[in-house]
Design an enzyme around this catalytic site. Structure first.
Site, mmCIF file in Angstrom:
data_model
loop_
_atom_site.group_PDB
_atom_site.id
_atom_site.type_symbol
_atom_site.label_atom_id
_atom_site.label_comp_id
_atom_site.label_asym_id
_atom_site.label_seq_id
_atom_site.Cartn_x
_atom_site.Cartn_y
_atom_site.Cartn_z
ATOM 1 N N ARG A 26 11.254 114.559 -13.041
ATOM 2 C CA ARG A 26 10.910 115.512 -11.985
ATOM 3 C C ARG A 26 11.186 114.882 -10.620
ATOM 4 O O ARG A 26 11.021 113.667 -10.438
ATOM 5 C CB ARG A 26 9.428 115.887 -12.076
ATOM 6 C CG ARG A 26 9.039 116.405 -13.441
ATOM 7 C CD ARG A 26 7.773 117.226 -13.393
ATOM 8 N NE ARG A 26 6.564 116.461 -13.132
ATOM 9 C CZ ARG A 26 5.340 116.976 -13.294
ATOM 10 N NH1 ARG A 26 5.189 118.242 -13.674
ATOM 11 N NH2 ARG A 26 4.280 116.241 -13.060
ATOM 12 N N ASP B 140 -5.785 120.820 -9.912
ATOM 13 C CA ASP B 140 -4.925 119.649 -10.139
ATOM 14 C C ASP B 140 -3.474 120.065 -10.343
ATOM 15 O O ASP B 140 -2.592 119.211 -10.423
ATOM 16 C CB ASP B 140 -5.422 118.827 -11.350
ATOM 17 C CG ASP B 140 -5.602 119.671 -12.595
ATOM 18 O OD1 ASP B 140 -6.344 120.667 -12.540
ATOM 19 O OD2 ASP B 140 -4.987 119.358 -13.627
HETATM 20 P P1 AMP Z 1 -2.165 120.126 -17.446
HETATM 21 O O1 AMP Z 1 -3.083 121.188 -17.959
HETATM 22 O O2 AMP Z 1 -0.882 119.990 -18.223
HETATM 23 O O3 AMP Z 1 -1.926 120.220 -15.985
HETATM 24 O O4 AMP Z 1 -2.904 118.745 -17.710
HETATM 25 C C1 AMP Z 1 -4.230 118.459 -17.313
HETATM 26 C C2 AMP Z 1 -4.506 116.989 -17.444
HETATM 27 O O5 AMP Z 1 -4.313 116.567 -18.783
HETATM 28 C C3 AMP Z 1 -3.625 116.104 -16.589
HETATM 29 O O6 AMP Z 1 -4.418 115.042 -16.147
HETATM 30 C C4 AMP Z 1 -2.566 115.640 -17.555
HETATM 31 O O7 AMP Z 1 -1.999 114.413 -17.182
HETATM 32 C C5 AMP Z 1 -3.355 115.510 -18.836
HETATM 33 N N1 AMP Z 1 -2.531 115.668 -20.027
HETATM 34 C C6 AMP Z 1 -1.969 116.800 -20.515
HETATM 35 N N2 AMP Z 1 -1.286 116.552 -21.642
HETATM 36 C C7 AMP Z 1 -1.399 115.232 -21.892
HETATM 37 C C8 AMP Z 1 -0.918 114.352 -22.916
HETATM 38 N N3 AMP Z 1 -0.177 114.785 -23.920
HETATM 39 N N4 AMP Z 1 -1.241 113.049 -22.807
HETATM 40 C C9 AMP Z 1 -1.993 112.589 -21.814
HETATM 41 N N5 AMP Z 1 -2.492 113.355 -20.833
HETATM 42 C C10 AMP Z 1 -2.197 114.656 -20.861
HETATM 43 MG MG MG Z 2 -1.238 119.322 -14.572
#
Ligand code: AMP
Ligand code: MG
Length: 505
Positions: A185, A262
């Site tokens: 990205r 976030d």
């Molecule tokens: P998101 O809903 O994708 O924005 O993710 C929310 C949080 O979960 C963020 O802090 C991401 O970095 C973490 N996260 C999502 N998927 C993963 C994964 N497979 N491994 C580690 N962290 C994750």
């Molecule tokens: Mg996120």
């Protein structure tokens, strides 16, 4: 060439001009953790954005084995330290506490013809912020993020970009076993509302928060620097940018799906493509994220959610505002107030362009509302109908039959069309000239779920040709592309209705 003639050496390939990270790196250890990406076996290219590579001056470099190893997370950039940043945030309306880059890693900063850009790997392995996750991203969701980032940029909507998509046979468990992928990205910064919330909630003093605000203001919002409270000025500037972003989303029919704080960029960029969707049939209540049981992030709610998210940012900035100018809730509210007018004015301007109107008139809002209400009642395909509106004739109503046929209630459409024709004639709009303008405002191609899904199914079998052909079309979505598969601009097939996208990525 004669065998004795000296060979001219090939010109060196211009590699990225890496530099010490001035933002995240410069902020210091409170803001994240330096660590390397976790290597993956069997790296291969899935897709690359030649358009972005050209903007960054990296066209040739992106063909190299060195680029593949670096963007797959198997080698390190020559300068700086790769790092994951810490942030917090509100998820689905609740304070979620500490989150952070759980699977994203800042590779570093490059100096490019497009300005200084951060390169980030998504899916590069575990970090201290991975919580229960595995630090990985799967091919399926990475194809969606890669394609949509580039599609949004080509639509003229502020977004993080995607330079490359690297695949690996490494297994990753989701609902089923899938394989790993890494998206590179690119953005001037990946700082989110949640970064500010984090330091307001966790740090005992305001030092870290001040450092973050100063860094962001210095780099991206220099006009806020001289304000009595730079944090307050920042809140207003971000409110304005976010308003423009939301107007762009609503005008094109984009549903983000997970508008947690976030996932809100401090630069007003579309960020973190997960269970997003473009409207097929126009439906204000459309919920694209299968995990969003309450419909909190339904299409028509997005503008209000963004405003709610700005309040969370305001809470994050409040300690600094209090230190700068005293406890003044009204000042915080006033700083967010422009969101409402900028959003409304920008959306009206976007809709005017979509309808080919040059000047604003008081009666336009009703004209837009009635069209959208009619589409909502009939679930008219939004992209197809808007594009077809470009062929509308204000001079000869008989030419409008194909457009009218897209509506079930033809009398109702006829009545609306008569008002629209009168409105166009009132500004002496010429059909041919207007059609050209409208085709630059109404894309022929958007990344419909089922198009992404078809490309994903092929890619999971090792055939990346559909990813490439979709990318080509989505990178100039206003052009006709007569060679493109007809399905790319057609109504979705019946099976598309059964598709479900969730947070699983
Ligand atoms: P998101 O809903 O994708 O924005 O993710 C929310 C949080 O979960 C963020 O802090 C991401 O970095 C973490 N996260 C999502 N998927 C993963 C994964 N497979 N491994 C580690 N962290 C994750
Ligand atoms: Mg996120």
């Amino acid at each position: 060439m004669h065998p004795t003639e000296p060979m001219t050496p090939a010109p060196p390939i211009a590699a990225p001009r890496w530099r010490e990270s001035t933002l995240m790196g410069g902020l210091g250890p409170a803001f994240g953790t330096c660590l390397p990406p976790s290597p993956l076996p069997g790296l291969h290219w899935v897709a690359r954005s030649q358009a972005l590579a050209a903007e960054l001056g990296l066209t040739d470099w992106l063909q190299t084995a060195e680029a593949l190893a670096l963007l797959g997370g198997n080698t390190l950039p020559p300068v700086g330290a790769t790092q994951a940043s810490v942030y917090s945030g509100h998820q689905f309306g609740q304070w979620a506490g500490q989150l952070g880059d759980g699977r994203a890693l800042l590779l570093g900063e490059v100096d490019s013809p497009a300005g200084v850009m951060e390169l980030q790997l998504k899916g590069a392995g575990l970090t201290p912020y991975s919580r229960m996750g595995d630090g990985r991203a799967v091919l399926r969701s990475s194809i969606r993020e890669f394609l949509c980032s580039e599609a949004m940029a080509a639509l003229g909507i502020a977004t993080t970009r995607a330079l490359a998509l690297v695949g690996s046979p490494a297994p990753v468990r989701r609902e089923t076993m899938e394989t790993a992928a890494v998206v590179t990205r690119v953005a001037p910064s990946f700082i989110r509302f949640g970064h500010f919330e984090h330091f307001a909630h966790t740090a005992a003093d305001t030092g870290a928060l001040r450092k973050l605000v100063d860094a962001v203001v210095d780099r991206f919002y220099p006009d806020c620097r001289g304000a009595a409270s730079p944090a307050l000025a920042l809140l207003e500037a971000v409110s304005r940018r976010t308003a423009v972003l939301l107007a762009d989303w609503q005008a094109v029919g984009f549903c983000h799906g997970v508008m947690n704080t976030d996932n809100m960029s401090i630069l007003g960029l579309t960020i973190d493509y997960g269970p997003f969707g473009f409207l097929d049939g126009f439906d204000p209540g459309h919920v694209c994220n299968h995990s969003d049981h309450q419909g909190r992030y339904a299409f028509a709610r997005q503008p209000n959610v963004a405003f709610w998210n700005l309040h969370a940012l305001a809470q994050g900035l409040q300690p600094l505002v209090v230190a700068d100018i005293g406890d003044d809730i009204d000042a915080l509210k006033a700083a967010m107030e422009p969101y409402k007018t900028v959003f409304a004015e920008t959306l009206q301007a976007r809709l005017r362009a979509k309808l080919g109107l040059r000047a604003a008139r008081p009666e336009d809002a009703e004209l837009f509302d009635d069209l959208l209400r009619m589409m909502a009642q009939e679930r008219t395909d939004y992209t197809i109908a808007m594009r077809a509106l470009g062929r509308f004739s204000s001079a000869d109503g008989a030419l409008n039959t194909p457009l009218r046929d897209k509506f079930m209630d033809r009398d109702k459409f006829g009545a609306w069309a008569a008002r629209y024709a009168a409105r166009l004639r009132a500004e002496s709009s010429l059909d041919a000239e207007r059609a050209g303008r409208m085709d630059r405002a109404n894309p022929k191609f958007v990344l419909r779920n089922h198009l992404a899904e078809s490309a994903i199914r092929l890619a999971e079998g090792g055939d990346f040709s559909a990813v490439d052909s979709l990318l080509t079309v989505l990178q100039s979505p206003f052009d006709e592309h007569p060679q493109a598969p007809a399905a790319y601009a057609a109504l979705p097939p019946d099976w598309a209705q059964q598709l479900e996208v969730s947070c699983s990525s």
